[in-house]
Every structure is written in C-alpha cells, then in structure tokens.
Design a protein around this motif. Structure first.
Motif, PDB file in Angstrom:
ATOM      1  N   THR A   5      17.220   8.133  57.606  1.00 40.25           N
ATOM      2  CA  THR A   5      16.746   8.954  58.729  1.00 40.25           C
ATOM      3  C   THR A   5      15.899  10.151  58.320  1.00 40.25           C
ATOM      4  OG1 THR A   5      18.787  10.215  58.719  1.00 40.25           O
ATOM      5  CG2 THR A   5      18.670   8.358  60.226  1.00 40.25           C
ATOM      6  N   LEU A   6      16.392  10.958  57.407  1.00 39.78           N
ATOM      7  CA  LEU A   6      15.702  12.223  57.146  1.00 39.78           C
ATOM      8  C   LEU A   6      14.296  12.012  56.574  1.00 39.78           C
ATOM      9  CD1 LEU A   6      18.606  14.385  55.722  1.00 39.78           C
ATOM     10  CD2 LEU A   6      17.671  14.377  58.026  1.00 39.78           C
ATOM     11  N   PHE A   7      14.162  11.124  55.624  1.00 39.21           N
ATOM     12  CA  PHE A   7      12.835  10.892  55.036  1.00 39.21           C
ATOM     13  C   PHE A   7      11.867  10.275  56.038  1.00 39.21           C
ATOM     14  CE2 PHE A   7       9.899   8.353  52.395  1.00 39.21           C
ATOM     15  CZ  PHE A   7       9.262   9.400  51.743  1.00 39.21           C
ATOM     16  N   PRO A   8      12.242   9.174  56.755  1.00 39.13           N
ATOM     17  CA  PRO A   8      11.297   8.623  57.741  1.00 39.13           C
ATOM     18  C   PRO A   8      10.984   9.598  58.878  1.00 39.13           C
ATOM     19  CG  PRO A   8      12.988   7.014  57.245  1.00 39.13           C
ATOM     20  CD  PRO A   8      13.392   8.284  56.591  1.00 39.13           C
ATOM     21  N   LEU A   9      11.990  10.331  59.348  1.00 38.39           N
ATOM     22  CA  LEU A   9      11.724  11.303  60.415  1.00 38.39           C
ATOM     23  C   LEU A   9      10.809  12.421  59.924  1.00 38.39           C
ATOM     24  CD1 LEU A   9      15.207  11.612  62.119  1.00 38.39           C
ATOM     25  CD2 LEU A   9      13.141  10.645  63.098  1.00 38.39           C
ATOM     26  N   GLY A  10      11.009  12.850  58.694  1.00 39.74           N
ATOM     27  CA  GLY A  10      10.150  13.889  58.135  1.00 39.74           C
ATOM     28  C   GLY A  10       8.716  13.421  57.967  1.00 39.74           C
ATOM     29  N   ILE A  11       8.538  12.187  57.513  1.00 38.24           N
ATOM     30  CA  ILE A  11       7.181  11.647  57.355  1.00 38.24           C
ATOM     31  C   ILE A  11       6.500  11.522  58.713  1.00 38.24           C
ATOM     32  CG2 ILE A  11       5.873   9.593  56.656  1.00 38.24           C
ATOM     33  CD1 ILE A  11       6.854  11.304  54.331  1.00 38.24           C
ATOM     34  N   LEU A  12       7.230  11.018  59.717  1.00 33.65           N
ATOM     35  CA  LEU A  12       6.644  10.889  61.065  1.00 33.65           C
ATOM     36  C   LEU A  12       6.303  12.254  61.647  1.00 33.65           C
ATOM     37  CD1 LEU A  12       8.863   8.074  62.599  1.00 33.65           C
ATOM     38  CD2 LEU A  12       6.468   7.925  61.949  1.00 33.65           C
ATOM     39  N   GLN A  13       7.178  13.229  61.454  1.00 29.31           N
ATOM     40  CA  GLN A  13       6.904  14.563  61.990  1.00 29.31           C
ATOM     41  C   GLN A  13       5.740  15.217  61.246  1.00 29.31           C
ATOM     42  OE1 GLN A  13      10.271  17.194  61.926  1.00 29.31           O
ATOM     43  NE2 GLN A  13       9.458  18.421  63.604  1.00 29.31           N
ATOM     44  N   LEU A  14       5.638  15.003  59.944  1.00 29.61           N
ATOM     45  CA  LEU A  14       4.493  15.526  59.192  1.00 29.61           C
ATOM     46  C   LEU A  14       3.196  14.905  59.689  1.00 29.61           C
ATOM     47  CD1 LEU A  14       3.351  17.163  56.787  1.00 29.61           C
ATOM     48  CD2 LEU A  14       3.713  15.108  55.408  1.00 29.61           C
ATOM     49  N   TYR A  15       3.176  13.596  59.881  1.00 28.85           N
ATOM     50  CA  TYR A  15       1.987  12.919  60.382  1.00 28.85           C
ATOM     51  C   TYR A  15       1.616  13.433  61.776  1.00 28.85           C
ATOM     52  CZ  TYR A  15      -1.134   9.288  62.045  1.00 28.85           C
ATOM     53  OH  TYR A  15      -2.204   8.618  62.565  1.00 28.85           O
ATOM     54  N   HIS A  16       2.631  13.618  62.636  1.00 25.41           N
ATOM     55  CA  HIS A  16       2.363  14.111  63.991  1.00 25.41           C
ATOM     56  C   HIS A  16       1.846  15.556  63.952  1.00 25.41           C
ATOM     57  CE1 HIS A  16       2.785  13.818  68.345  1.00 25.41           C
ATOM     58  NE2 HIS A  16       3.262  15.049  68.329  1.00 25.41           N
ATOM     59  N   SER A  17       2.388  16.373  63.068  1.00 26.42           N
ATOM     60  CA  SER A  17       1.922  17.763  63.010  1.00 26.42           C
ATOM     61  C   SER A  17       0.495  17.856  62.467  1.00 26.42           C
ATOM     62  CB  SER A  17       2.861  18.608  62.151  1.00 26.42           C
ATOM     63  OG  SER A  17       2.802  18.208  60.806  1.00 26.42           O
ATOM     64  N   ILE A  18       0.107  16.941  61.578  1.00 31.17           N
ATOM     65  CA  ILE A  18      -1.260  16.955  61.054  1.00 31.17           C
ATOM     66  C   ILE A  18      -2.242  16.393  62.077  1.00 31.17           C
ATOM     67  CG2 ILE A  18      -2.774  15.931  59.299  1.00 31.17           C
ATOM     68  CD1 ILE A  18      -0.427  16.193  57.355  1.00 31.17           C
TER      69      ILE A  18
END
Length: 93
Positions: A5-18
C-alpha cells in the motif's frame, strides 16, 4: 504493508501532484478515491498474517502463564523485629 500500500499510494500521489497539483494530491477527494481505497484494502491479508502470526501466540502464551500460576509459598518473618542494627565493636589497642 510497505510494498502493498504505502509505496504504490506514494507513487500515485507523487504522479498526481506533479501532473495536476500538490494541493489537489493532498485533498480528501484524492485520498478517498476508488483507487486509493482498493490499494488500502489490499493491505488486509498482510494485517491478518501479522495478527495471526504475531499477536495471537503472545496472547496464548500469556493465557497459559496465567492459567498455570502457582501460589507463592508463604514466607515466615519475625513479628517483633522490624529493623536490625548492626553495630561494630571498636577494637582497643
């Protein structure tokens, strides 16, 4: 938990923030989205493994320890003496 959860959610949130904006990636609408909810539910098998493999054995051992407790043997202490004074005798020369 990290890889499910934490790694995939972090990657998705990073992509969304960029791609959209940092503010939008921190809103409740994004955090509560369907994709994030599914990824959070994927963590449940790991939680069950932790509970069954970690917490239940500790509870079982604690139960066995309480169930097989023996009463402490009574200790006899003198009733009239509370304190004892040790007095060293002075040697005379």
């Amino acid at each position: 938990m990290v890889f499910a959860t934490l790694f995939p959610l972090g990657i998705l949130q990073l992509y969304h923030s960029i791609s959209v904006s940092y503010y939008d990636a921190r809103t409740l609408n994004y955090i509560g989205s369907r994709t994030n909810s599914v990824l959070e539910w994927l963590r449940m098998p790991g939680d069950f493994v932790f509970i069954l493999g970690g917490a239940l054995p500790i509870l079982y051992i604690s139960f066995l320890g309480i169930r097989h407790m023996r009463p402490a043997p009574p200790t006899e202490e003198p009733k009239e003496i509370l304190f004892t004074d040790v007095v060293a005798e002075a040697k005379e020369r």
